[in-house]
Structure formats: structure tokens, C-alpha cells
Design a protein around this motif. Sequence first.
Motif, short mmCIF file in Angstrom:
data_model
loop_
_atom_site.label_atom_id
_atom_site.label_comp_id
_atom_site.label_asym_id
_atom_site.label_seq_id
_atom_site.Cartn_x
_atom_site.Cartn_y
_atom_site.Cartn_z
N LEU A 48 1.26 -43.54 30.50
CA LEU A 48 2.36 -44.12 29.46
C LEU A 48 2.74 -43.36 28.49
N SER A 49 2.20 -42.09 28.20
CA SER A 49 2.24 -41.21 27.11
C SER A 49 3.59 -40.52 27.38
N PRO A 50 3.91 -40.12 28.57
CA PRO A 50 5.29 -39.52 28.64
C PRO A 50 6.53 -40.43 28.19
N LEU A 51 6.22 -41.55 28.69
CA LEU A 51 7.31 -42.77 28.25
C LEU A 51 7.51 -42.64 26.67
N TRP A 52 6.11 -42.42 25.90
CA TRP A 52 6.26 -42.53 24.44
C TRP A 52 7.10 -41.33 24.01
N VAL A 53 6.86 -40.23 24.81
CA VAL A 53 7.80 -38.97 24.41
C VAL A 53 9.36 -39.15 24.59
N TRP A 54 9.52 -39.92 25.68
CA TRP A 54 10.81 -40.20 26.12
C TRP A 54 11.48 -41.32 25.00
N VAL A 55 10.74 -42.04 24.38
CA VAL A 55 11.10 -42.95 23.32
C VAL A 55 11.29 -42.22 21.91
N TRP A 56 10.47 -41.14 21.88
CA TRP A 56 10.65 -40.39 20.70
C TRP A 56 11.95 -39.43 20.72
N ARG A 57 12.04 -38.93 22.09
CA ARG A 57 13.50 -38.17 22.06
C ARG A 57 14.68 -39.22 21.73
N GLN A 58 14.81 -40.29 22.31
CA GLN A 58 15.76 -41.08 22.14
C GLN A 58 16.16 -41.43 20.57
N TYR A 59 14.92 -41.79 20.17
CA TYR A 59 15.00 -42.18 18.66
C TYR A 59 15.31 -40.91 17.66
N THR A 60 14.81 -39.78 17.92
CA THR A 60 15.10 -38.66 16.97
C THR A 60 16.41 -37.87 17.47
N GLY A 61 16.72 -38.09 18.77
CA GLY A 61 18.07 -37.33 19.00
C GLY A 61 17.99 -36.30 19.92
N PHE A 62 16.65 -35.73 20.34
CA PHE A 62 16.25 -34.58 21.07
C PHE A 62 16.51 -35.25 22.66
N LYS A 63 17.78 -35.54 22.98
CA LYS A 63 18.08 -36.17 24.39
C LYS A 63 18.72 -35.00 25.13
N THR A 64 19.25 -33.91 24.73
CA THR A 64 19.96 -32.70 25.53
C THR A 64 18.75 -31.66 26.10
N GLY A 65 19.07 -30.97 26.78
CA GLY A 65 18.16 -29.82 26.86
C GLY A 65 17.21 -29.83 28.24
N PRO A 66 15.98 -29.20 28.24
CA PRO A 66 15.12 -29.59 29.47
C PRO A 66 14.86 -31.08 29.71
N SER A 67 14.68 -31.04 31.00
CA SER A 67 14.19 -32.59 31.52
C SER A 67 12.88 -33.00 30.87
N LEU A 68 12.41 -34.05 30.80
CA LEU A 68 11.20 -34.55 30.13
C LEU A 68 10.06 -33.78 30.77
N LEU A 69 9.93 -33.93 32.13
CA LEU A 69 8.81 -33.43 33.01
C LEU A 69 8.76 -31.82 32.77
N THR A 70 9.92 -31.26 32.50
CA THR A 70 9.78 -29.69 32.17
C THR A 70 9.13 -29.55 30.78
N LEU A 71 9.79 -30.38 29.97
CA LEU A 71 9.08 -30.08 28.42
C LEU A 71 7.72 -30.70 28.53
N LEU A 72 7.10 -31.34 29.28
CA LEU A 72 5.71 -31.70 29.50
C LEU A 72 4.98 -30.74 30.44
N GLY A 73 5.66 -29.59 30.76
CA GLY A 73 4.83 -28.38 31.22
C GLY A 73 4.56 -28.95 32.81
N ILE A 74 5.30 -29.73 33.37
CA ILE A 74 5.27 -30.26 34.77
C ILE A 74 6.40 -29.73 35.45
N HIS A 75 6.41 -28.43 36.03
CA HIS A 75 7.60 -28.03 37.01
C HIS A 75 6.96 -26.77 37.50
N LEU A 76 7.80 -26.17 38.60
CA LEU A 76 7.41 -25.38 39.57
C LEU A 76 7.50 -23.89 39.27
#
Length: 294
Positions: A48-76
Motif C-alpha cells: 500500500l505504500s506506493p499508493l500513499w506516494v501517489w496520494v501525496w503526489r496528487q495532494y502536493t501537485g507533483f503529478k507530472t514527470g516520471p511515472s510512479l514506478l520509475t520514481l520508486l526505482g522500479i524500471h529496467l
Amino acid sequence: MADHGGGADLCSVSVVSCLLLACGYVGSLDHPTVIKRRFTSVLIVSALSPLWVWVWRQYTGFKTGPSLLTLLGIHLEGILAAACFPLLLTMVLFVGPLIQLVMDYSWDLFDGLKMFLDPRCWAQCLADMRWMRNQVVAPLTEELVFRACMLPMLVPCTGLSRAIVTCPLFFGVAHFHHVIELLKFRQGTVVGIFLSAVFQFSYTAVFGAYTAFIFIRTGHLIGPVLCHSFCNYMGFPAIGAVIEHPQKLMIFFFYVLGVVLFLLLLFPLTDPTLYGTLAICHLTKPETSTSVCT
């Protein structure tokens, strides 16, 4: 980075979010009868913690830029380097303990490789709840929650360098509930419990800063996870045993050599150009990113 409004409000939301994640995660994983039950709760909180980061992004306005998974270090992108170089760097730091381990055991290289490749050995490890906790569940979930999820929320408020130092404090502070338990059940003297708590806090803070540094410099979660698992396996270096060892001068030499090589290789092996674009650098102003993103 765009202007996202009041800095004080952003910092308050970020700090409270990190505290809630820390309190939601940390609990006792020590007693074997509760390990399986704790696995379930920890995995739920971690999922559930990535969902918490998503909510934080929505609330603070950091909606643009890298995808959530990339921001969390999950990418190839750059994942092979991210899996190998930070682990190699950590093993270099442990050259002394590794040499000491080899000298104290009678296995030769062939026997060690034979055991490593034996499926029965891995099956036995996977069936051991303590091994699963120390080598798999704890490294994966702790790095996901306390590094991958907390750092993106802290960086816009503190900047990259300060986030490396600030992030581990949540993990250390959250572990102080063990002190209350030890005092409640009188498991040791007050002085002994306090000194143990200070040591644990210091160790987790330093290690947390190290894995936070790796996460920010590489932009990957896999490096901190593998380093965490390796350090759990090695444990804290047995300095006392070195003093009493018959080959103490040689082992001490490798301890010093490991530290020197680690300091020399720290920045080259975590050079961001080896790992592609660092998503977390999009959350801070270019003039505040310092050398971490370059």
C-alpha cells in the motif's frame, strides 16, 4: 521544477506522511511464532505504500514527470548495473570480514560453490522463516517503504543531500518502540537497554543513509535491496574476534584495505551516468541537486 505552493505546507505533509509510513510498517519480527503473521501485515503495508506516494503526489501537485514506478526505482533502464555495482561496492567494504569468514571455515571454493548451487540448500533456506525475514522480506519491504517511498516525498522539501540524512531517522525513531517493550518486560538493565537502543539507532541511521545514497545516485530499488540482504547476512563486523584471531594482523590489513577501497570507489561505482536518467532529480530544483544527480 514547477512552483508547487507553500514550502512549509509541503514539508509538513511530507514529514507526516513519512512518520505514518514508518509507524505503519515497523513492528516486532523477532519471535518465530509471529513471523508468518508479521509477514502478512508488513507485506500489506509495503504493497500500500506506493499508493500513499501517489496520494501525496496528487495532494502536493507533483503529478507530472516520471511515472510512479520509475520514481520508486522500479524500471529496467540500467538495471544490470544497478544490481551489480552497489552490491560489489558493499562487498568491497566487507573485504575484511569476508577474509575472516573464509579463514575461519574449512570449506574450499569448490565445496562452497557446490553448496550454493544445490537446490536442496535453497529449499531449506526458503523454508526457514528467519532466513526469509532477514534475506528477503525485510530487505525488500524496508527499502521499498523507507527509501523508495519516503525519499521522493522528502526530496522536494529537504533537497537531495539532506534527504539522504533525514530519511534514515524515521526508521531509527520508529524502532524505539523496542525500548519500551524491553523496559516493560524488564529484559535487561535500564542502562543496558538504553545503550543497546543508541547503538541500534546509530547503526540503522548510518546504514539507512548509505542505502538512501545508493537509491538517489542510481535511481533503482534493486541496489539497496541487495546491499541490505548482504549486510543482514554478514552482520556487524566482529571486531572483538579480530583482536583475538591468530592472523589478526593480516585480517586487520584487509579491514583497512576494504574501507580505503570503499571510499575510493564510492562515487565512481554510483556514478549516475551508469544508470540512466534519475527520476528523483525531477522533484528538486536544478540548483539544489548538487553533485548527487551529476
